[in-house]
Design an enzyme around this catalytic site. Sequence first.
Site, PDB file in Angstrom:
ATOM      1  N   ASP A 123      65.116  55.709  -0.554  1.00 48.53           N
ATOM      2  CA  ASP A 123      65.065  55.248   0.836  1.00 48.53           C
ATOM      3  C   ASP A 123      64.285  56.248   1.690  1.00 48.53           C
ATOM      4  O   ASP A 123      64.195  57.432   1.356  1.00 48.53           O
ATOM      5  CB  ASP A 123      66.478  55.196   1.443  1.00 48.53           C
ATOM      6  CG  ASP A 123      67.397  54.279   0.694  1.00 48.53           C
ATOM      7  OD1 ASP A 123      66.907  53.330   0.077  1.00 48.53           O
ATOM      8  OD2 ASP A 123      68.619  54.531   0.744  1.00 48.53           O
TER       9      ASP A 123
HETATM   10  N1  URA Z   1      71.016  55.407  -3.345  1.00 51.03           N
HETATM   11  C1  URA Z   1      70.754  55.186  -2.045  1.00 51.03           C
HETATM   12  O1  URA Z   1      71.593  54.679  -1.319  1.00 51.03           O
HETATM   13  N2  URA Z   1      69.545  55.536  -1.566  1.00 51.03           N
HETATM   14  C2  URA Z   1      68.579  56.104  -2.322  1.00 51.03           C
HETATM   15  O2  URA Z   1      67.489  56.411  -1.821  1.00 51.03           O
HETATM   16  C3  URA Z   1      68.870  56.339  -3.672  1.00 51.03           C
HETATM   17  C4  URA Z   1      70.102  55.979  -4.155  1.00 51.03           C
END
Ligand code: URA
Length: 249
Positions: free
Chosen positions: A116
């Site tokens: 993310d």
């Molecule tokens: N889990 C999440 O919530 N975000 C990420 O970027 C990776 C794993």
Amino acid sequence: MASRPHRDLPQRERKTLDRALSRAGAMSRSQAQEAITAGRVRVNGLRVRDPQVWVDLERDRVELDDAPLQAKSLVYFAFHKPVGYVTTRSDERGRATVYELLGDLDSWIAPVGRLDRETSGLLLFTNDTDWAERVTNPRSKLFKRYEVLARGALDEAQLERLRTGVELDDGRTAPARVERLGEQGPDTRLALAIAEGRNRQVRRMLEAVGSRVLALHRVAIGPLELGALAAGQTRKLKPFEVRALAGSV
Ligand code: URA
């Protein structure tokens, strides 16, 4: 002929046409499917519009836009993604992308899974789509390890729920490894490892136990650690690291 599997050949030499194109590092599998159905690909001189046709790269002559397919060398990178960059090539909302930090890598490369925008840490890039599929396939049981700052003081019962599995809107999560690292003011630092890679999974898991992710950083994928790689930097993986991550599915 290209349209039939060569059953006497080892599996690694036979590929569907879309996979052969992406394997050669020319483009992604879905881009390859589009190129094939658009009639841009020939096999042994004949235009082929079916991406699922089997080809043997040792024997069949595959051409893209009338040029012979040349196997590009396969490349594998580890990247330390900083917070604030989206894991996409171009963002329709104009946000900064990880590609802006990669520089000119002289090859078509794609991220292996994604992080993310607000997550930092280890992200892999490659032009080897087979390898990327193995690394991301939950059946490979490669645990992705995160350091999490979670809001509030989490008790043992909450940690145990994260370990055994929580119910999310896309189903129950598989067992996770969870350790308490300590407190940070009123909040809790955790090490959390999951073999799945669902969208925003760690954030949703913490919400399912009544907390919230305040910071998320990926420190390892299977045996590969982020280590001392500085934020925004890439490094080539060593052949033994590439092999170790491929595992067996
Ligand atoms: N889990 C999440 O919530 N975000 C990420 O970027 C990776 C794993």
